[in-house]
Design a protein around this motif. Structure first.
Motif, PDB file in Angstrom:
ATOM      1  N   GLY A   1      11.313  -0.130  -5.748  1.00  9.08           N
ATOM      2  CA  GLY A   1      12.037   0.013  -7.014  1.00  9.08           C
ATOM      3  C   GLY A   1      12.020  -1.269  -7.827  1.00  9.08           C
ATOM      4  N   LEU A   2      12.223  -2.411  -7.163  1.00 14.84           N
ATOM      5  CA  LEU A   2      12.183  -3.693  -7.874  1.00 14.84           C
ATOM      6  C   LEU A   2      10.812  -3.949  -8.492  1.00 14.84           C
ATOM      7  N   LEU A   3       9.786  -3.505  -7.803  1.00 13.26           N
ATOM      8  CA  LEU A   3       8.411  -3.712  -8.285  1.00 13.26           C
ATOM      9  C   LEU A   3       7.949  -2.594  -9.220  1.00 13.26           C
ATOM     10  N   ASN A   4       8.744  -1.521  -9.295  1.00  8.87           N
ATOM     11  CA  ASN A   4       8.363  -0.332 -10.053  1.00  8.87           C
ATOM     12  C   ASN A   4       7.061   0.264  -9.511  1.00  8.87           C
ATOM     13  N   TRP A   5       6.956   0.291  -8.189  1.00 10.22           N
ATOM     14  CA  TRP A   5       5.789   0.836  -7.493  1.00 10.22           C
ATOM     15  C   TRP A   5       6.113   2.215  -6.938  1.00 10.22           C
ATOM     16  N   THR A   6       5.140   3.082  -6.957  1.00 10.45           N
ATOM     17  CA  THR A   6       5.242   4.377  -6.295  1.00 10.45           C
ATOM     18  C   THR A   6       4.906   4.196  -4.811  1.00 10.45           C
ATOM     19  N   GLN A   7       5.179   5.225  -4.034  1.00  9.61           N
ATOM     20  CA  GLN A   7       4.756   5.197  -2.628  1.00  9.61           C
ATOM     21  C   GLN A   7       3.245   5.058  -2.548  1.00  9.61           C
ATOM     22  N   GLU A   8       2.555   5.724  -3.439  1.00  9.92           N
ATOM     23  CA  GLU A   8       1.093   5.663  -3.440  1.00  9.92           C
ATOM     24  C   GLU A   8       0.603   4.244  -3.714  1.00  9.92           C
ATOM     25  N   ARG A   9       1.223   3.559  -4.653  1.00  6.83           N
ATOM     26  CA  ARG A   9       0.804   2.184  -4.974  1.00  6.83           C
ATOM     27  C   ARG A   9       1.031   1.257  -3.787  1.00  6.83           C
ATOM     28  N   LEU A  10       2.206   1.359  -3.150  1.00  7.15           N
ATOM     29  CA  LEU A  10       2.475   0.529  -1.982  1.00  7.15           C
ATOM     30  C   LEU A  10       1.460   0.812  -0.885  1.00  7.15           C
ATOM     31  N   ALA A  11       1.177   2.080  -0.658  1.00 13.43           N
ATOM     32  CA  ALA A  11       0.211   2.459   0.372  1.00 13.43           C
ATOM     33  C   ALA A  11      -1.158   1.845   0.083  1.00 13.43           C
ATOM     34  N   GLU A  12      -1.607   1.948  -1.165  1.00 14.67           N
ATOM     35  CA  GLU A  12      -2.909   1.388  -1.552  1.00 14.67           C
ATOM     36  C   GLU A  12      -2.937  -0.120  -1.362  1.00 14.67           C
ATOM     37  N   GLU A  13      -1.900  -0.795  -1.852  1.00 14.76           N
ATOM     38  CA  GLU A  13      -1.841  -2.261  -1.765  1.00 14.76           C
ATOM     39  C   GLU A  13      -1.789  -2.740  -0.315  1.00 14.76           C
ATOM     40  N   ALA A  14      -1.094  -1.974   0.546  1.00 13.04           N
ATOM     41  CA  ALA A  14      -0.928  -2.376   1.948  1.00 13.04           C
ATOM     42  C   ALA A  14      -2.054  -1.872   2.844  1.00 13.04           C
TER      43      ALA A  14
ATOM     44  N   THR B   1       1.423  -2.017  11.155  1.00 14.76           N
ATOM     45  CA  THR B   1       1.632  -1.378   9.855  1.00 14.76           C
ATOM     46  C   THR B   1       2.827  -2.006   9.154  1.00 14.76           C
ATOM     47  N   GLU B   2       3.886  -2.241   9.902  1.00 11.40           N
ATOM     48  CA  GLU B   2       5.072  -2.877   9.332  1.00 11.40           C
ATOM     49  C   GLU B   2       4.714  -4.265   8.787  1.00 11.40           C
ATOM     50  N   THR B   3       3.925  -5.010   9.543  1.00  3.98           N
ATOM     51  CA  THR B   3       3.501  -6.340   9.112  1.00  3.98           C
ATOM     52  C   THR B   3       2.720  -6.267   7.807  1.00  3.98           C
ATOM     53  N   GLN B   4       1.817  -5.296   7.691  1.00  3.93           N
ATOM     54  CA  GLN B   4       1.025  -5.127   6.465  1.00  3.93           C
ATOM     55  C   GLN B   4       1.928  -4.829   5.273  1.00  3.93           C
ATOM     56  N   ILE B   5       2.881  -3.933   5.455  1.00  4.40           N
ATOM     57  CA  ILE B   5       3.764  -3.551   4.349  1.00  4.40           C
ATOM     58  C   ILE B   5       4.655  -4.720   3.954  1.00  4.40           C
ATOM     59  N   VAL B   6       5.230  -5.397   4.926  1.00  4.35           N
ATOM     60  CA  VAL B   6       6.090  -6.547   4.641  1.00  4.35           C
ATOM     61  C   VAL B   6       5.298  -7.618   3.898  1.00  4.35           C
ATOM     62  N   ARG B   7       4.118  -7.938   4.371  1.00  5.22           N
ATOM     63  CA  ARG B   7       3.284  -8.959   3.724  1.00  5.22           C
ATOM     64  C   ARG B   7       2.969  -8.562   2.280  1.00  5.22           C
TER      65      ARG B   7
END
Length: 75
Positions: free
Chosen positions: A13-26, A47-53
Motif C-alpha cells: 500500500g505504501l508503494l502503491n503496488w499490486t500483488q502482481e507488481r510485488l510478485a514480478e519485482e521479487a 521466498t520470504e527473503t526475496q520479498i523482504v529484500r
C-alpha cells in the motif's frame, strides 16, 4: 526478520503496488503473494527473503513486532 501478511499488504500500500507488481519485482508467483497475504500458507524462507529484500530496496522499512505488533514505514 519474519514478515507478517499484514506487513506485506501495508508495504504494498505504501508503494502503491499490486500483488502482481510485488510478485514480478521479487521473482515469485502472484499466487504466492496472494496466498501468503490471505493466511493460506507461510512463505519458504528463501521466498520470504526475496520479498523482504524487494520491499526494502523499494524504500520500505519493515518494523519488527513490538508492543504494538509489526509495522512498516516508508523511507
Amino acid at each position: 526478520m519474519e514478515l507478517a501478511p499484514e506487513q506485506c499488504r501495508a508495504a504494498r500500500g505504501l508503494l502503491n503496488w499490486t500483488q502482481e507488481r510485488l510478485a514480478e519485482e521479487a521473482g515469485v508467483s502472484r499466487s504466492t503473494v496472494r496466498d501468503f497475504e490471505c493466511h493460506r500458507h507461510v512463505l519458504h524462507r528463501g521466498t520470504e527473503t526475496q520479498i523482504v529484500r524487494t520491499l526494502q530496496e523499494a524504500g520500505v522499512m519493515l518494523l519488527p513486532s513490538g508492543e504494538h505488533g509489526p509495522g512498516v514505514r516508508i523511507r
